[in-house]
Design a protein around this motif. Sequence first.
Motif, PDB file in Angstrom:
ATOM      1  N   CYS A   1       8.036  11.890 -41.844  1.00  0.00           N
ATOM      2  CA  CYS A   1       7.453  13.186 -41.478  1.00  0.00           C
ATOM      3  C   CYS A   1       6.859  13.133 -40.076  1.00  0.00           C
ATOM      4  O   CYS A   1       6.968  14.082 -39.297  1.00  0.00           O
ATOM      5  N   LYS A   2       6.245  12.019 -39.768  1.00  0.00           N
ATOM      6  CA  LYS A   2       5.597  11.888 -38.465  1.00  0.00           C
ATOM      7  C   LYS A   2       6.591  11.556 -37.372  1.00  0.00           C
ATOM      8  O   LYS A   2       6.516  12.086 -36.257  1.00  0.00           O
ATOM      9  N   ASP A   3       7.540  10.675 -37.694  1.00  0.00           N
ATOM     10  CA  ASP A   3       8.421  10.154 -36.652  1.00  0.00           C
ATOM     11  C   ASP A   3       9.679  10.986 -36.427  1.00  0.00           C
ATOM     12  O   ASP A   3      10.041  11.268 -35.287  1.00  0.00           O
ATOM     13  N   VAL A   4      10.359  11.347 -37.502  1.00  0.00           N
ATOM     14  CA  VAL A   4      11.662  12.016 -37.354  1.00  0.00           C
ATOM     15  C   VAL A   4      11.772  13.180 -38.334  1.00  0.00           C
ATOM     16  O   VAL A   4      12.685  13.223 -39.158  1.00  0.00           O
ATOM     17  N   CYS A   5      10.857  14.121 -38.274  1.00  0.00           N
ATOM     18  CA  CYS A   5      10.879  15.250 -39.200  1.00  0.00           C
ATOM     19  C   CYS A   5      12.128  16.093 -38.975  1.00  0.00           C
ATOM     20  O   CYS A   5      12.322  16.671 -37.895  1.00  0.00           O
ATOM     21  N   VAL A   6      12.973  16.165 -39.990  1.00  0.00           N
ATOM     22  CA  VAL A   6      14.226  16.910 -39.874  1.00  0.00           C
ATOM     23  C   VAL A   6      13.952  18.411 -39.773  1.00  0.00           C
ATOM     24  O   VAL A   6      14.578  19.113 -38.971  1.00  0.00           O
ATOM     25  N   LEU A   7      13.016  18.901 -40.574  1.00  0.00           N
ATOM     26  CA  LEU A   7      12.697  20.334 -40.525  1.00  0.00           C
ATOM     27  C   LEU A   7      12.173  20.740 -39.155  1.00  0.00           C
ATOM     28  O   LEU A   7      12.557  21.780 -38.613  1.00  0.00           O
TER      29      LEU A   7
ATOM     30  N   VAL B   1      14.696  25.479 -44.415  1.00  0.00           N
ATOM     31  CA  VAL B   1      15.131  25.085 -45.747  1.00  0.00           C
ATOM     32  C   VAL B   1      15.677  23.671 -45.671  1.00  0.00           C
ATOM     33  O   VAL B   1      16.345  23.303 -44.706  1.00  0.00           O
ATOM     34  N   GLU B   2      15.359  22.878 -46.673  1.00  0.00           N
ATOM     35  CA  GLU B   2      15.811  21.488 -46.699  1.00  0.00           C
ATOM     36  C   GLU B   2      16.352  21.155 -48.085  1.00  0.00           C
ATOM     37  O   GLU B   2      15.794  21.585 -49.094  1.00  0.00           O
TER      38      GLU B   2
ATOM     39  N   ALA C   1      12.741  19.331 -36.289  1.00  0.00           N
ATOM     40  CA  ALA C   1      13.819  19.281 -35.312  1.00  0.00           C
ATOM     41  C   ALA C   1      14.730  20.497 -35.411  1.00  0.00           C
ATOM     42  O   ALA C   1      15.099  21.103 -34.404  1.00  0.00           O
ATOM     43  N   CYS C   2      15.083  20.893 -36.646  1.00  0.00           N
ATOM     44  CA  CYS C   2      16.013  22.012 -36.783  1.00  0.00           C
ATOM     45  C   CYS C   2      15.346  23.343 -36.432  1.00  0.00           C
ATOM     46  O   CYS C   2      15.989  24.241 -35.880  1.00  0.00           O
ATOM     47  N   MET C   3      14.048  23.467 -36.719  1.00  0.00           N
ATOM     48  CA  MET C   3      13.344  24.716 -36.390  1.00  0.00           C
ATOM     49  C   MET C   3      13.027  24.794 -34.895  1.00  0.00           C
ATOM     50  O   MET C   3      13.075  25.864 -34.296  1.00  0.00           O
ATOM     51  N   THR C   4      12.724  23.672 -34.287  1.00  0.00           N
ATOM     52  CA  THR C   4      12.418  23.657 -32.856  1.00  0.00           C
ATOM     53  C   THR C   4      13.670  23.875 -32.014  1.00  0.00           C
ATOM     54  O   THR C   4      13.657  24.630 -31.031  1.00  0.00           O
ATOM     55  N   ASP C   5      14.751  23.216 -32.407  1.00  0.00           N
ATOM     56  CA  ASP C   5      15.992  23.289 -31.623  1.00  0.00           C
ATOM     57  C   ASP C   5      16.951  24.362 -32.116  1.00  0.00           C
ATOM     58  O   ASP C   5      18.026  24.545 -31.528  1.00  0.00           O
ATOM     59  N   ASP C   6      16.587  25.078 -33.203  1.00  0.00           N
ATOM     60  CA  ASP C   6      17.432  26.120 -33.768  1.00  0.00           C
ATOM     61  C   ASP C   6      18.836  25.589 -34.065  1.00  0.00           C
ATOM     62  O   ASP C   6      19.837  26.079 -33.567  1.00  0.00           O
TER      63      ASP C   6
ATOM     64  N   ARG D   1      20.855  13.048 -43.155  1.00  0.00           N
ATOM     65  CA  ARG D   1      19.918  12.045 -42.640  1.00  0.00           C
ATOM     66  C   ARG D   1      19.336  11.281 -43.829  1.00  0.00           C
ATOM     67  O   ARG D   1      18.892  11.888 -44.805  1.00  0.00           O
ATOM     68  N   ILE D   2      19.321   9.968 -43.738  1.00  0.00           N
ATOM     69  CA  ILE D   2      18.813   9.144 -44.823  1.00  0.00           C
ATOM     70  C   ILE D   2      17.319   8.904 -44.623  1.00  0.00           C
ATOM     71  O   ILE D   2      16.893   8.416 -43.570  1.00  0.00           O
ATOM     72  N   MET D   3      16.513   9.276 -45.613  1.00  0.00           N
ATOM     73  CA  MET D   3      15.067   9.107 -45.536  1.00  0.00           C
ATOM     74  C   MET D   3      14.530   8.626 -46.875  1.00  0.00           C
ATOM     75  O   MET D   3      15.270   8.465 -47.844  1.00  0.00           O
ATOM     76  N   HIS D   4      13.206   8.385 -46.902  1.00  0.00           N
ATOM     77  CA  HIS D   4      12.566   7.890 -48.115  1.00  0.00           C
ATOM     78  C   HIS D   4      11.351   8.737 -48.424  1.00  0.00           C
ATOM     79  O   HIS D   4      10.582   9.074 -47.531  1.00  0.00           O
ATOM     80  N   ILE D   5      11.215   9.082 -49.690  1.00  0.00           N
ATOM     81  CA  ILE D   5      10.054   9.865 -50.113  1.00  0.00           C
ATOM     82  C   ILE D   5       9.282   9.075 -51.148  1.00  0.00           C
ATOM     83  O   ILE D   5       9.830   8.178 -51.803  1.00  0.00           O
ATOM     84  N   LEU D   6       8.009   9.408 -51.281  1.00  0.00           N
ATOM     85  CA  LEU D   6       7.156   8.783 -52.296  1.00  0.00           C
ATOM     86  C   LEU D   6       7.040   9.721 -53.476  1.00  0.00           C
ATOM     87  O   LEU D   6       6.551  10.842 -53.355  1.00  0.00           O
ATOM     88  N   ARG D   7       7.531   9.280 -54.637  1.00  0.00           N
ATOM     89  CA  ARG D   7       7.468  10.098 -55.834  1.00  0.00           C
ATOM     90  C   ARG D   7       6.043  10.178 -56.368  1.00  0.00           C
ATOM     91  O   ARG D   7       5.160   9.402 -55.973  1.00  0.00           O
ATOM     92  N   GLY D   8       5.861  11.106 -57.266  1.00  0.00           N
ATOM     93  CA  GLY D   8       4.553  11.295 -57.855  1.00  0.00           C
ATOM     94  C   GLY D   8       4.058  10.085 -58.621  1.00  0.00           C
ATOM     95  O   GLY D   8       2.854   9.873 -58.753  1.00  0.00           O
ATOM     96  N   ASP D   9       4.996   9.240 -59.130  1.00  0.00           N
ATOM     97  CA  ASP D   9       4.592   8.052 -59.888  1.00  0.00           C
ATOM     98  C   ASP D   9       4.376   6.836 -59.008  1.00  0.00           C
ATOM     99  O   ASP D   9       4.165   5.729 -59.505  1.00  0.00           O
ATOM    100  N   GLY D  10       4.475   7.025 -57.675  1.00  0.00           N
ATOM    101  CA  GLY D  10       4.227   5.932 -56.748  1.00  0.00           C
ATOM    102  C   GLY D  10       5.457   5.176 -56.318  1.00  0.00           C
ATOM    103  O   GLY D  10       5.383   4.338 -55.412  1.00  0.00           O
ATOM    104  N   THR D  11       6.619   5.428 -56.943  1.00  0.00           N
ATOM    105  CA  THR D  11       7.851   4.760 -56.535  1.00  0.00           C
ATOM    106  C   THR D  11       8.478   5.504 -55.362  1.00  0.00           C
ATOM    107  O   THR D  11       8.190   6.676 -55.121  1.00  0.00           O
ATOM    108  N   THR D  12       9.343   4.804 -54.621  1.00  0.00           N
ATOM    109  CA  THR D  12      10.032   5.430 -53.497  1.00  0.00           C
ATOM    110  C   THR D  12      11.468   5.760 -53.882  1.00  0.00           C
ATOM    111  O   THR D  12      12.048   5.132 -54.769  1.00  0.00           O
ATOM    112  N   ALA D  13      12.029   6.746 -53.208  1.00  0.00           N
ATOM    113  CA  ALA D  13      13.409   7.156 -53.469  1.00  0.00           C
ATOM    114  C   ALA D  13      14.115   7.391 -52.141  1.00  0.00           C
ATOM    115  O   ALA D  13      13.569   8.015 -51.226  1.00  0.00           O
ATOM    116  N   ALA D  14      15.329   6.855 -52.027  1.00  0.00           N
ATOM    117  CA  ALA D  14      16.165   7.142 -50.866  1.00  0.00           C
ATOM    118  C   ALA D  14      16.877   8.469 -51.096  1.00  0.00           C
ATOM    119  O   ALA D  14      17.429   8.717 -52.166  1.00  0.00           O
TER     120      ALA D  14
END
Length: 446
Positions: A66-72, A117-118, A74-79, A85-98
Motif C-alpha cells: 500500500c505504501k510502496d506500490v499502491c495499484v489503485l 475498482v480493484e 497508480a491507476c487513479m493518478t495516471d488514469d 500485479r502480484i501482492m500480499h495481503i494480511l488476512r483477518g486471522d493473521g495469515t498472509t495471502a498472495a
Amino acid sequence: MKQLGTPFPCTSMCSFIMDSVADGVFTVDTDWAITYFNKSAEALTGIPMARALGAKCWDVFQTKDCKDVCVLRACMTDDRKIAHRIMHILRGDGTTAAVSVSAAPLKDNKGRIIGGVETLRDLTGGFDDARHVCWGSPEDFCTKDRSLTELVRILPQVAQSEATVLLLGESGTGKELFARAIHRLSGRAKGPFVAVNCGALPENLMESELFGYKAGAFTDARRDKPGRFQLAEGGTLLLDEIGDLPLALQSKILRVLQERVYEPLGGVESVAADVRVVASTNRDLARMVDEGTFRGDLYYRLNVVQFTLPPLRERSQDVPLLVDHALRHRRRAQGKDIRGVAPEAMRLLTRYGYPGNIRELENILEYACILCPGGLIQVDHLPRNLRPAIRPVTSDGPMTMDEVRYHAAVKAVKRNLGNRNAACRELGISKDTLRKILKLNGTEEK
C-alpha cells in the motif's frame, strides 16, 4: 466524499452478479474509503463487509505494498488500467495471502475520476504442498539472489504470453515450481497442468504416452486412450527432462510446436493442440545440438524464453529463508511445535553444498523434524553427513573455533573426572552450553 451510488446506482441484480464472481472485488472513493466489498473479498480477507465499508483500504488489507506500490493510486493518478500485479495481503486471522491484483479508475458521466475498482485473485488455493506454495514474488520464492529475483520479477509478463518457456537448471532447483507458477499466472490457469517426465518413460511407450493412441493401433489397444497433450488441452504441458527425448520423437514435438497439431498412434487425422508447452532439463541442450544428439530446430523452438535457475550452493543466503518456509509447512503437517533451527545447526545448513539442491534441503529438514521433539532443531537432529568431523584431540593441524571449543570442553570434563558441573564452573559456561558443544559431532562425551 464522493459516493458511488450516483451516478452509478448498484441495483440488487448488480450486487447479485458481483457476489457471484470468484474474484474479490472492492471499490474506493477519492478519499480511499471502501465503498463496495463483495462476498469473495470477504472470504479472501476474512473481513466482514460491514467492517470493511467506510474503512480506508490500507486498514483492511494491511500490506506494505500500500505504501510502496499502491495499484489503485497508480491507476487513479495516471488514469490507466493495471493488470496482474502480484501482492500480499494480511488476512483477518493473521495469515498472509498472495493475490493477483488488477485495478482501474472509476469515472462519472463527465469522465471525472471518482474512485477506483480493484479485483483480487487468490493465488494460494490448491498449493498445500510445500513445493508449490512459494511462487508469487521474491519473498514467496524464498530468495534474495539477484538473478533469481530478476526471473521472478518478469515471471507474470512471461506467464501472460503464450511463448514456449525453457527452464534450465540442475535437478532439484525448482524447475517444476516455476512451471506451475507460469501456468497459475497465465490465462490458462483454469485449465489443467500436466507434467510428464520424459526421462522416466520407456522409449517404446513415449509416443503413445504423449500423443495417445486409437483402438486397434496395436494388439492390446482395445479402446482409445488420450495422451498427455490431450489431457493438457486448454492448459499447460510440462515436458520435464526433455533432453532425454529420442531424436525420432523430437521431430514430432517440433511439429506440435510449429503447426499446433499431432496425430495419435494409429490415427489417420491430425488433432489440434491447444496447449502451452513448458520444457525443462538439467542437461546442456546447446552442447547436445553441437554433438548431434538434440535437434537444433527443436532447441530454438523451445528456447523462446529461457530461465536458468541457479543451484542452491550459489545462493546460500537463501537457505534460512527456505528453512523457515519449510518449517512453517512442517508445523502444520506434523503438528509439532518446532520453532526454528539452533544457530549451530543453521551454520551447518548454510555451509553445506546441496548436490540435490532444494529437494535435498527439504529431505534434510523432514529428517530433522522427525527427530526433533519440539523447540529448536539441534545439530544432532541433522543427518550425520552434515555434522562436522571432529579431529582427534592430539591433532597438531589448524582447527575451527567449533573444534577448539569441543576439545576444550572434552579436556575440562576429563580433568574433573566426568563432573560436568565442575567442568562448567571451570569453563565459565552453563550446563546447557556444554551439552551443545559436546554434541557438535553428534556424540556426547560420557
